[in-house]
Scaffold this motif. Structure first.
Motif, PDB file in Angstrom:
ATOM      1  N   LEU A  14     -19.320   0.419  24.340  1.00 30.52           N
ATOM      2  CA  LEU A  14     -20.672   0.579  23.698  1.00 30.52           C
ATOM      3  C   LEU A  14     -20.659   1.225  22.455  1.00 30.52           C
ATOM      4  O   LEU A  14     -21.559   0.802  21.558  1.00 30.52           O
ATOM      5  N   GLU A  15     -19.625   2.031  21.918  1.00 27.51           N
ATOM      6  CA  GLU A  15     -19.391   2.360  20.995  1.00 27.51           C
ATOM      7  C   GLU A  15     -19.353   1.430  19.480  1.00 27.51           C
ATOM      8  O   GLU A  15     -19.467   1.483  18.632  1.00 27.51           O
ATOM      9  N   ILE A  20     -30.594   2.672  16.256  1.00 32.70           N
ATOM     10  CA  ILE A  20     -31.664   3.679  16.312  1.00 32.70           C
ATOM     11  C   ILE A  20     -31.385   4.866  17.216  1.00 32.70           C
ATOM     12  O   ILE A  20     -31.527   6.115  16.735  1.00 32.70           O
ATOM     13  N   VAL A  21     -30.857   4.384  18.481  1.00 29.80           N
ATOM     14  CA  VAL A  21     -30.447   5.607  19.490  1.00 29.80           C
ATOM     15  C   VAL A  21     -29.414   6.333  18.818  1.00 29.80           C
ATOM     16  O   VAL A  21     -29.688   7.743  18.962  1.00 29.80           O
ATOM     17  N   ARG A  22     -28.312   6.070  18.203  1.00 27.33           N
ATOM     18  CA  ARG A  22     -27.333   7.157  17.791  1.00 27.33           C
ATOM     19  C   ARG A  22     -27.761   7.753  16.547  1.00 27.33           C
ATOM     20  O   ARG A  22     -27.562   9.141  16.515  1.00 27.33           O
ATOM     21  N   HIS A  53     -22.535   8.935  24.923  1.00 27.51           N
ATOM     22  CA  HIS A  53     -21.355   8.420  25.235  1.00 27.51           C
ATOM     23  C   HIS A  53     -21.497   7.571  26.654  1.00 27.51           C
ATOM     24  O   HIS A  53     -22.534   7.763  27.265  1.00 27.51           O
ATOM     25  N   SER A  54     -20.727   6.593  26.654  1.00 29.25           N
ATOM     26  CA  SER A  54     -20.782   5.678  27.927  1.00 29.25           C
ATOM     27  C   SER A  54     -20.024   6.233  29.026  1.00 29.25           C
ATOM     28  O   SER A  54     -18.910   6.898  28.966  1.00 29.25           O
ATOM     29  N   LEU A  55     -20.417   5.651  30.080  1.00 28.56           N
ATOM     30  CA  LEU A  55     -20.065   5.950  31.493  1.00 28.56           C
ATOM     31  C   LEU A  55     -19.253   4.862  32.075  1.00 28.56           C
ATOM     32  O   LEU A  55     -19.307   3.725  31.559  1.00 28.56           O
ATOM     33  N   GLU A  56     -18.660   5.155  33.008  1.00 27.72           N
ATOM     34  CA  GLU A  56     -17.832   3.794  33.844  1.00 27.72           C
ATOM     35  C   GLU A  56     -18.132   3.933  35.072  1.00 27.72           C
ATOM     36  O   GLU A  56     -17.587   4.226  36.113  1.00 27.72           O
ATOM     37  N   PRO A  57     -19.631   3.178  35.413  1.00 24.74           N
ATOM     38  CA  PRO A  57     -19.913   2.951  36.638  1.00 24.74           C
ATOM     39  C   PRO A  57     -19.155   1.744  37.367  1.00 24.74           C
ATOM     40  O   PRO A  57     -18.528   1.168  36.706  1.00 24.74           O
ATOM     41  N   GLU A  58     -19.123   1.789  38.693  1.00 25.01           N
ATOM     42  CA  GLU A  58     -18.492   0.582  39.428  1.00 25.01           C
ATOM     43  C   GLU A  58     -18.855  -0.728  38.998  1.00 25.01           C
ATOM     44  O   GLU A  58     -18.049  -1.763  39.125  1.00 25.01           O
ATOM     45  N   GLN A  59     -20.466  -0.901  38.678  1.00 27.85           N
ATOM     46  CA  GLN A  59     -20.644  -1.962  38.156  1.00 27.85           C
ATOM     47  C   GLN A  59     -21.942  -1.801  37.303  1.00 27.85           C
ATOM     48  O   GLN A  59     -22.573  -0.639  37.025  1.00 27.85           O
TER      49      GLN A  59
END
Length: 488
Positions: free
Chosen positions: A444-445, A454-456, A468-474
């Protein structure tokens, strides 16, 4: 659930008796002030009166130094520790014949005031005064003490607090003993008026002597006094005269069913009303500003929509549509703030409105995506709610537009979830989807589309938070954590 509710729930009192106790606790400040004494309210413990008593209420006087530094509410006392309370329950009368108690290091005279309701005593008030400070009382203090004695008799008879009549709803505004007090007899003649009360009536236009006058001759609206004396009810009304505002509360004094006179508590609330009026004007002005900003933003959004319809390029139309959604999300915040008298907005409503807007603009039969919003972000100030609304719009829009490209909707339905988790000093927002996820090797970074830029910028510069991004199963998920200002 409050401490009082818990304590009352441990008693054998009926619903009506509990209501009477609550009314008493809302009214008994005047008794403490008139008595120059601390008040403690006792009820029999659940296991029975023979075992002991539970303190369920405590009131300190404004007119004297308190005896108790600690709070005794909730404490249990054995019967032998509170013999006067036991006598109050047993004899059902006001008891004043005890010798001073020196156990606290100062001579304390304790009196027991039973609280009657119906045909029984439901509680007993211990009225405790430091007699070491006793001196020859002034006429003001004598008036206070005489009135306190009459109210004590009324509490034993169950006629105070008043069953009907006006009750102080705003404790900060309701008149207190020190604000000004007038004593009148059963015929309405003033037998005593404190200096503050005299000054208040002078602001209402009465410049002659008050003592010996009938209340109907000095009060600009004598009907309030007549209603209290004739109906044996408390009447609280305010009067405005030549820019001055005075609040009066007429409190009948009874001996059985016989009217013996009344107390009139008087408070000059002119400055308070001026301040409230100024605040109302300020709030109205702020709401009008938000309303105009919202209208202007909606006008800009409408112009962009018109421009988009005239463009031949699909890419140009989509860019304008994204701009319209960004502007509309900001307009939502100002619309909600325009309805409030405060500079804070319930962000749950803003989030729901944003989801509805994006559902209408982005979801179609070809892309059946469901949205869920969980958690409660609570109220947020405008300077936080506005950039956060735009951040939320960008993230949700980004998920819908990119997560479900080449997505097999026949296998499962698309979903975008927004989860809020508010703590004492931070607010966490997780936006996740069950889409195809990021391509292998892409984070994502590392993405640099306009929405994420814009979000950053908003999260880092405007909100002072982290992204920061997470690591979901999907799918993909991103978490934003922003600090909240903690009021001291």
């Amino acid at each position: 659930m409050s401490v009082l509710t818990d304590l009352l729930g441990e008693t054998d009192l009926s619903t009506h008796e509990v209501r009477h106790i609550r009314h008493l606790l809302a009214e008994w400040q005047i008794v403490a002030d008139l008595s120059f004494a601390d008040l403690l309210l006792f009820v029999p413990a659940k296991e029975g009166q023979d075992a002991g008593y539970r303190c369920i209420g405590q009131m300190r006087p404004y007119t004297a130094q308190t005896i108790y530094v600690d709070d005794l509410v909730g404490d249990f006392f054995l019967r032998h520790q509170r013999p006067m309370v036991g006598r109050g329950f047993a004899e059902g009368r006001v008891i004043r014949d005890a010798d001073p108690d020196w156990s606290t290091g100062v001579p304390v005279r304790e009196e027991a005031i039973p609280v009657g309701y119906g045909n029984r005593i439901i509680a007993v008030i211990s009225r405790e005064a430091n007699v070491a400070t006793a001196r020859s009382p002034s006429q003001l203090e004598l008036t206070y003490l005489q009135a306190a004695s009459q109210l004590a008799v009324m509490m034993a008879a169950g006629t105070f607090p008043y069953a009907v009549g006006d009750r102080p709803e705003d404790s900060d505004a309701s008149p207190r003993v020190g604000d000004g007090i007038i004593r009148i007899n059963a015929g309405g003649t003033v037998t005593y008026a404190s200096p503050n009360a005299i000054s208040a009536y002078r602001r209402l236009g009465h410049v002659d002597a008050v003592h010996g006058q009938n209340i109907a001759d000095i009060d600009p609206r004598p009907g309030d006094a007549h209603a209290a004396l004739d109906g044996n009810i408390a009447v609280m009304e305010e009067i405005e005269h030549d820019g001055s505002v005075v609040l009066r509360r007429f409190m009948p004094l009874l001996e059985g069913d016989q009217l013996t006179g009344a107390l009139v508590l008087v408070r000059d609330i002119t400055e308070r009303r001026r301040h409230q009026k100024a605040l109302r004007v300020k709030d109205a002005t702020i709401r009008e500003i938000h309303h105009r900003v919202k209208n202007n933003l909606q006008t800009v959004a409408s112009l962009l929509r018109l421009q988009g319809r005239r463009m031949a390029s699909d890419e140009g139309r989509e860019a304008l549509a994204e701009s319209v959604r960004r502007i509309s999300s900001i307009a939502l915040v100002h619309e909600i703030l325009s309805r409030e008298a405060r500079q804070e907005a319930m962000f749950s409503e803003i989030a729901t409105r944003i989801v509805d807007m994006l559902r209408e603009g982005l979801v179609s039969p070809d892309t059946p995506v469901e949205f869920t919003v969980t958690g409660d972000p609570g109220e947020l100030p405008a300077e936080v709610a506005t950039p956060l609304a735009l951040v939320l719009t960008e993230l949700v829009q980004n998920s819908v537009e990119h997560a479900f490209v080449e997505f097999d909707f026949s296998a499962r339905r698309g979903a975008v979830d927004i989860a809020f988790d508010r703590h004492s000093s931070t607010l966490s927002i997780i936006v996740s989807d069950n889409g195809r996820g990021l391509p292998e090797g892409v984070t994502l970074e590392s993405l640099s589309n306009l929405g994420l830029q814009i979000v950053r910028t908003l999260v880092g510069s405007e909100l002072g938070g982290t992204l920061h991004s997470l690591e979901p199963e999907q799918g993909t998920a991103v978490e934003i954590v922003i600090p909240l200002q903690v009021s001291g």
